[in-house]
Motif scaffolding. Structure first.
Motif, short mmCIF file in Angstrom:
data_model
loop_
_atom_site.label_atom_id
_atom_site.label_comp_id
_atom_site.label_asym_id
_atom_site.label_seq_id
_atom_site.Cartn_x
_atom_site.Cartn_y
_atom_site.Cartn_z
N THR A 151 -12.68 52.92 11.59
CA THR A 151 -12.04 52.24 10.47
C THR A 151 -13.05 51.65 9.48
O THR A 151 -12.66 51.17 8.43
N ILE A 152 -14.32 51.71 9.82
CA ILE A 152 -15.37 51.21 8.93
C ILE A 152 -15.66 52.28 7.88
O ILE A 152 -15.78 53.46 8.20
N VAL A 153 -15.77 51.91 6.64
CA VAL A 153 -15.96 52.87 5.54
C VAL A 153 -17.28 53.62 5.64
O VAL A 153 -17.34 54.82 5.43
N GLY A 154 -18.36 52.96 5.96
CA GLY A 154 -19.69 53.58 5.97
C GLY A 154 -19.79 54.86 6.78
O GLY A 154 -20.30 55.86 6.27
N THR B 174 -17.56 57.09 7.67
CA THR B 174 -16.83 58.22 7.11
C THR B 174 -17.50 58.72 5.83
O THR B 174 -17.53 59.92 5.57
N GLN B 175 -18.06 57.82 5.04
CA GLN B 175 -18.80 58.23 3.84
C GLN B 175 -20.04 59.03 4.23
O GLN B 175 -20.36 60.04 3.61
N TYR B 176 -20.75 58.55 5.25
CA TYR B 176 -21.94 59.26 5.73
C TYR B 176 -21.54 60.65 6.21
O TYR B 176 -22.18 61.64 5.88
N ARG B 177 -20.47 60.73 7.01
CA ARG B 177 -20.01 62.01 7.53
C ARG B 177 -19.71 62.99 6.39
O ARG B 177 -20.17 64.11 6.38
N ASP B 178 -18.94 62.53 5.41
CA ASP B 178 -18.55 63.41 4.31
C ASP B 178 -19.76 63.87 3.50
O ASP B 178 -19.85 65.03 3.11
N THR C 33 -18.21 58.06 17.74
CA THR C 33 -16.81 58.31 18.06
C THR C 33 -16.36 59.72 17.68
O THR C 33 -15.18 60.02 17.71
N GLY C 34 -17.30 60.56 17.30
CA GLY C 34 -16.99 61.96 17.03
C GLY C 34 -16.54 62.29 15.62
O GLY C 34 -16.02 63.37 15.38
N LEU C 35 -16.76 61.40 14.67
CA LEU C 35 -16.31 61.64 13.30
C LEU C 35 -16.89 62.92 12.70
O LEU C 35 -16.18 63.70 12.07
N LEU C 36 -18.18 63.13 12.89
CA LEU C 36 -18.83 64.32 12.33
C LEU C 36 -18.29 65.58 13.01
O LEU C 36 -17.93 66.55 12.34
#
Length: 97
Positions: A26-29, A31-35, A63-66
């Protein structure tokens, strides 16, 4: 003055990451890094989207976002290996699957 051992330092780092595991997605950073990272892979043609077989190793997977995003982009035959020293991050990944 005594320097901390590698084990003590790693334990402290793992403690910090473990404490963030449940809220990490839920932290923005992150997901921005991943994208941003995925876009750089696509722009540079490093990511082989049509490979018949591919192995992706995600060191420090959190948590596996990438990996979640990469799974959307590559062949279904692609294998993923996710590694993280923080046990709580791994727990979150396992709960997603």
């Amino acid at each position: 003055k005594m320097m901390p051992t590698t084990e003590t330092t790693q334990d402290a780092v793992n403690h910090d990451w473990n404490s963030m595991a449940d809220k990490w997605d839920t932290i923005v950073g992150p997901t921005q890094y991943r994208d941003c990272f995925v876009q750089k892979l696509l722009d540079s043609n490093i990511l082989i989207r049509n490979a018949s077989q591919l192995l992706v190793v995600d060191f420090g997977c959190g948590t596996g976002l990438l990996t979640e995003r990469l799974r959307e982009l590559v062949s279904t035959k692609t294998e993923f290996v996710m590694l993280d020293p923080a046990q709580e991050m791994v727990r979150v990944v396992q709960e997603k699957n």
